[in-house]
Design a protein around this motif. Structure first.
Motif, PDB file in Angstrom:
ATOM      1  N   SER A  44     109.746  42.276  22.330  1.00 25.93           N
ATOM      2  CA  SER A  44     110.892  43.149  22.066  1.00 25.93           C
ATOM      3  C   SER A  44     110.491  44.618  22.118  1.00 25.93           C
ATOM      4  CB  SER A  44     111.489  42.819  20.698  1.00 25.93           C
ATOM      5  OG  SER A  44     110.499  42.841  19.696  1.00 25.93           O
ATOM      6  N   GLN A  45     111.412  45.445  22.630  1.00 28.63           N
ATOM      7  CA  GLN A  45     111.150  46.879  22.748  1.00 28.63           C
ATOM      8  C   GLN A  45     112.291  47.722  22.193  1.00 28.63           C
ATOM      9  OE1 GLN A  45     109.907  47.988  26.704  1.00 28.63           O
ATOM     10  NE2 GLN A  45     108.482  46.265  26.886  1.00 28.63           N
ATOM     11  N   THR A  46     113.532  47.361  22.497  1.00 29.77           N
ATOM     12  CA  THR A  46     114.660  48.151  22.018  1.00 29.77           C
ATOM     13  C   THR A  46     114.960  47.796  20.561  1.00 29.77           C
ATOM     14  OG1 THR A  46     116.346  46.528  22.626  1.00 29.77           O
ATOM     15  CG2 THR A  46     115.648  48.082  24.340  1.00 29.77           C
ATOM     16  N   VAL A  47     115.756  48.646  19.919  1.00 27.00           N
ATOM     17  CA  VAL A  47     116.164  48.388  18.534  1.00 27.00           C
ATOM     18  C   VAL A  47     116.830  47.028  18.415  1.00 27.00           C
ATOM     19  CG1 VAL A  47     117.817  49.100  16.759  1.00 27.00           C
ATOM     20  CG2 VAL A  47     116.352  50.806  17.844  1.00 27.00           C
ATOM     21  N   GLN A  48     117.737  46.733  19.331  1.00 21.38           N
ATOM     22  CA  GLN A  48     118.476  45.475  19.269  1.00 21.38           C
ATOM     23  C   GLN A  48     117.543  44.275  19.469  1.00 21.38           C
ATOM     24  OE1 GLN A  48     119.397  48.166  21.060  1.00 21.38           O
ATOM     25  NE2 GLN A  48     121.170  48.787  19.806  1.00 21.38           N
ATOM     26  N   GLU A  49     116.569  44.410  20.369  1.00 21.15           N
ATOM     27  CA  GLU A  49     115.621  43.328  20.599  1.00 21.15           C
ATOM     28  C   GLU A  49     114.727  43.101  19.377  1.00 21.15           C
ATOM     29  OE1 GLU A  49     115.185  43.820  25.472  1.00 21.15           O
ATOM     30  OE2 GLU A  49     113.660  44.650  24.129  1.00 21.15           O
ATOM     31  N   ILE A  50     114.324  44.188  18.744  1.00 22.23           N
ATOM     32  CA  ILE A  50     113.514  44.063  17.524  1.00 22.23           C
ATOM     33  C   ILE A  50     114.318  43.340  16.444  1.00 22.23           C
ATOM     34  CG2 ILE A  50     112.440  45.351  15.630  1.00 22.23           C
ATOM     35  CD1 ILE A  50     111.780  47.537  17.757  1.00 22.23           C
ATOM     36  N   ALA A  51     115.591  43.714  16.292  1.00 22.52           N
ATOM     37  CA  ALA A  51     116.443  43.064  15.297  1.00 22.52           C
ATOM     38  C   ALA A  51     116.614  41.584  15.604  1.00 22.52           C
ATOM     39  CB  ALA A  51     117.805  43.761  15.241  1.00 22.52           C
ATOM     40  N   ILE A  52     116.734  41.247  16.881  1.00 18.66           N
ATOM     41  CA  ILE A  52     116.876  39.841  17.275  1.00 18.66           C
ATOM     42  C   ILE A  52     115.595  39.067  16.970  1.00 18.66           C
ATOM     43  CG2 ILE A  52     117.037  38.303  19.271  1.00 18.66           C
ATOM     44  CD1 ILE A  52     119.077  40.334  20.428  1.00 18.66           C
ATOM     45  N   SER A  53     114.434  39.680  17.214  1.00 18.72           N
ATOM     46  CA  SER A  53     113.166  38.989  16.936  1.00 18.72           C
ATOM     47  C   SER A  53     113.012  38.728  15.439  1.00 18.72           C
ATOM     48  CB  SER A  53     111.982  39.804  17.460  1.00 18.72           C
ATOM     49  OG  SER A  53     111.706  40.933  16.639  1.00 18.72           O
ATOM     50  N   ILE A  54     113.451  39.674  14.617  1.00 19.63           N
ATOM     51  CA  ILE A  54     113.400  39.485  13.162  1.00 19.63           C
ATOM     52  C   ILE A  54     114.373  38.391  12.747  1.00 19.63           C
ATOM     53  CG2 ILE A  54     113.792  40.563  10.915  1.00 19.63           C
ATOM     54  CD1 ILE A  54     113.048  43.267  12.243  1.00 19.63           C
ATOM     55  N   ALA A  55     115.595  38.450  13.293  1.00 20.52           N
ATOM     56  CA  ALA A  55     116.614  37.451  12.950  1.00 20.52           C
ATOM     57  C   ALA A  55     116.155  36.051  13.345  1.00 20.52           C
ATOM     58  CB  ALA A  55     117.925  37.796  13.642  1.00 20.52           C
ATOM     59  N   ALA A  56     115.494  35.929  14.487  1.00 15.56           N
ATOM     60  CA  ALA A  56     114.999  34.624  14.924  1.00 15.56           C
ATOM     61  C   ALA A  56     113.968  34.086  13.936  1.00 15.56           C
ATOM     62  CB  ALA A  56     114.388  34.738  16.316  1.00 15.56           C
ATOM     63  N   GLN A  57     113.135  34.965  13.416  1.00 15.66           N
ATOM     64  CA  GLN A  57     112.142  34.524  12.424  1.00 15.66           C
ATOM     65  C   GLN A  57     112.815  34.112  11.122  1.00 15.66           C
ATOM     66  OE1 GLN A  57     109.025  37.393  10.977  1.00 15.66           O
ATOM     67  NE2 GLN A  57     107.667  35.934  12.028  1.00 15.66           N
ATOM     68  N   LEU A  58     113.856  34.833  10.737  1.00 16.09           N
ATOM     69  CA  LEU A  58     114.611  34.459   9.539  1.00 16.09           C
ATOM     70  C   LEU A  58     115.238  33.077   9.704  1.00 16.09           C
ATOM     71  CD1 LEU A  58     116.449  37.844   8.805  1.00 16.09           C
ATOM     72  CD2 LEU A  58     114.546  36.876   7.509  1.00 16.09           C
ATOM     73  N   ILE A  59     115.796  32.816  10.881  1.00 20.96           N
ATOM     74  CA  ILE A  59     116.392  31.497  11.149  1.00 20.96           C
ATOM     75  C   ILE A  59     115.334  30.410  11.047  1.00 20.96           C
ATOM     76  CG2 ILE A  59     117.461  30.052  12.922  1.00 20.96           C
ATOM     77  CD1 ILE A  59     118.749  32.648  14.018  1.00 20.96           C
ATOM     78  N   GLU A  60     114.166  30.665  11.634  1.00 18.58           N
ATOM     79  CA  GLU A  60     113.080  29.686  11.619  1.00 18.58           C
ATOM     80  C   GLU A  60     112.670  29.351  10.186  1.00 18.58           C
ATOM     81  OE1 GLU A  60     109.033  29.236  14.136  1.00 18.58           O
ATOM     82  OE2 GLU A  60     109.157  31.058  12.913  1.00 18.58           O
ATOM     83  N   ILE A  61     112.499  30.370   9.356  1.00 19.07           N
ATOM     84  CA  ILE A  61     112.085  30.144   7.972  1.00 19.07           C
ATOM     85  C   ILE A  61     113.199  29.457   7.187  1.00 19.07           C
ATOM     86  CG2 ILE A  61     111.331  31.261   5.835  1.00 19.07           C
ATOM     87  CD1 ILE A  61     109.330  31.303   8.219  1.00 19.07           C
ATOM     88  N   ARG A  62     114.437  29.920   7.356  1.00 18.12           N
ATOM     89  CA  ARG A  62     115.550  29.329   6.605  1.00 18.12           C
ATOM     90  C   ARG A  62     115.745  27.867   6.963  1.00 18.12           C
ATOM     91  NH1 ARG A  62     121.571  31.841   7.085  1.00 18.12           N
ATOM     92  NH2 ARG A  62     121.392  30.943   9.182  1.00 18.12           N
ATOM     93  N   ASN A  63     115.690  27.537   8.241  1.00 20.77           N
ATOM     94  CA  ASN A  63     115.910  26.146   8.651  1.00 20.77           C
ATOM     95  C   ASN A  63     114.748  25.249   8.260  1.00 20.77           C
ATOM     96  OD1 ASN A  63     118.358  26.888   9.665  1.00 20.77           O
ATOM     97  ND2 ASN A  63     117.756  26.828  11.813  1.00 20.77           N
ATOM     98  N   THR A  64     113.548  25.784   8.229  1.00 20.18           N
ATOM     99  CA  THR A  64     112.393  25.006   7.759  1.00 20.18           C
ATOM    100  C   THR A  64     112.567  24.664   6.291  1.00 20.18           C
ATOM    101  OG1 THR A  64     110.910  26.067   9.351  1.00 20.18           O
ATOM    102  CG2 THR A  64     109.892  24.982   7.457  1.00 20.18           C
ATOM    103  N   LYS A  65     113.080  25.612   5.524  1.00 21.67           N
ATOM    104  CA  LYS A  65     113.338  25.371   4.096  1.00 21.67           C
ATOM    105  C   LYS A  65     114.405  24.296   3.930  1.00 21.67           C
ATOM    106  CE  LYS A  65     113.748  28.666   1.131  1.00 21.67           C
ATOM    107  NZ  LYS A  65     112.773  28.175   0.143  1.00 21.67           N
TER     108      LYS A  65
END
Length: 358
Positions: free
Chosen positions: A331-352
């Motif tokens: 990721s490079q743009t602001v929106q891409e960075i936000a998407i990469s963070i959101a994807a990690q949040l989804i991964e952690i939340r769904n694992t829980k």
């Protein structure tokens, strides 16, 4: 999902006429499972779904009539020969409860709202009478999980016993119909329990470009969004309209004051290293489900050394922090960075969620 009952409360308080439809039984292949709900007003669908396609179209048509008649009832749909808008055969059958007057349950819904504000979960109990000349009578009750023995005054002991016996099943499946065969002749002829938790809370430390973009995505992902910034112009509705809560305060102090439980996800994206450090000191080692901090590998390395040398964190506590933050998607743009963070949040939340299910 973002509870449809938030929307119901908003509409009741504004005085709008609404109808709530809930799938209470399915058999065979159906587009939605029991507990799926949709809210309608005179303009059509407002929120939620009972399955889309032909079924939702028919329910919407019924809702239009119910808005006028004010009569609640349970409607049966045979979907075995039905085709949705794309021509696919749905199959199965469904029963849908259409509630003509959700405003009658204002007290119950406000109790739910109060529980959620305290990060408490609970059960929504719905009882439905036998059909009569003016449709059916619907009663709803909120049962706080922290007070499971607190039932409405005057509730029949036999009915209360049946409700209690279904609580664990409601937690497991989210929705369960009550078996009332043990109390024949009871005024309640149909009843169901729905288990609700507050939405997971996403706390964003920093109201800059990344914080704003992440708040928008996080809301779409059914997080309750809190944004903290010490600058009023950044922690504002004009800057971050998607936030549920805006906190204008020293970021470290604000995080110290929050109760950081296992349903809290913290993202640190402030405007500088010192602010990031103060935010991290306030939450590292907490019970939060996720702590992530933005920064380059060089910045992270410097901060790690400082935290360990000063005793602000143990090696184990530091290793639990996601930094550099986000999934590696270049990721490079602001929106891409936000998407990469959101994807990690989804991964952690769904694992829980998976762990909870086991």
């Amino acid at each position: 999902m973002r509870s449809i009952y938030h929307t119901i409360l908003e509409k009741i308080r504004s005085g709008s006429g609404i109808v709530l439809a809930t799938v209470v039984h399915t058999a065979g292949s159906t587009p939605q499972k029991p507990g799926s709900s949709a809210l309608f007003d005179e303009g059509g669908l407002l929120a939620g779904t009972v399955g889309g396609g032909l079924l939702e179209g028919e329910v919407e048509h019924i809702a239009e009539s119910v808005l006028i008649s004010g009569i609640s009832d349970v409607f049966y749909f045979d979907l075995n020969d039905a085709r949705d808008g794309g021509g696919a055969i749905c199959g199965g059958e469904a029963r849908v409860l259409v509630d003509a007057d959700p405003s009658a349950h204002l007290t119950c819904l406000e109790e739910m709202e109060t529980s959620f504000s305290k990060r408490e979960e609970g059960f929504l109990l719905t009882g439905i009478s036998q059909k009569h000349d003016e449709g059916r009578t619907i009663r709803r009750y909120w049962i706080n999980t922290s007070k499971p023995d607190t039932f409405p005054t005057g509730m029949d002991p036999a009915f209360k016993k049946v409700v209690k016996s279904h609580l664990k099943q409601a937690v497991q499946y989210g929705f369960t119909a009550l078996d009332l065969t043990s109390i024949p002749g009871h005024q309640v002829k149909m009843a169901f329990l729905e288990h609700y938790r507050p939405m997971p809370r996403l706390v964003i430390a920093g109201g800059g470009h990344v914080g704003r973009a992440l708040a928008h995505i996080g809301r779409l992902l059914d997080f309750e969004i809190s944004v903290i910034d010490d600058r009023p112009e950044f922690a504002s509705k004009d800057n971050i309209p998607d936030a549920d809560h805006l906190i204008v305060k020293d970021i470290g102090d604000a995080l110290h004051e929050l109760v950081l439980g296992p349903d809290t996800y913290i993202v640190i994206v402030t405007r500088g290293h010192s602010h990031d450090g103060e935010a991290l000191k306030a939450c590292i080692g907490s019970k939060a489900a996720y702590i992530g901090m933005i920064g380059s590998k060089n910045k992270v390395g410097i901060m790690k050394k400082k935290f360990l040398e000063n005793g602000w964190a143990t090696p184990e506590q530091w290793s639990a922090v996601y930094t550099p933050i986000g999934l590696p998607i270049a990721s490079q743009t602001v929106q891409e960075i936000a998407i990469s963070i959101a994807a990690q949040l989804i991964e952690i939340r769904n694992t829980k969620k998976e762990s909870y299910g086991k």
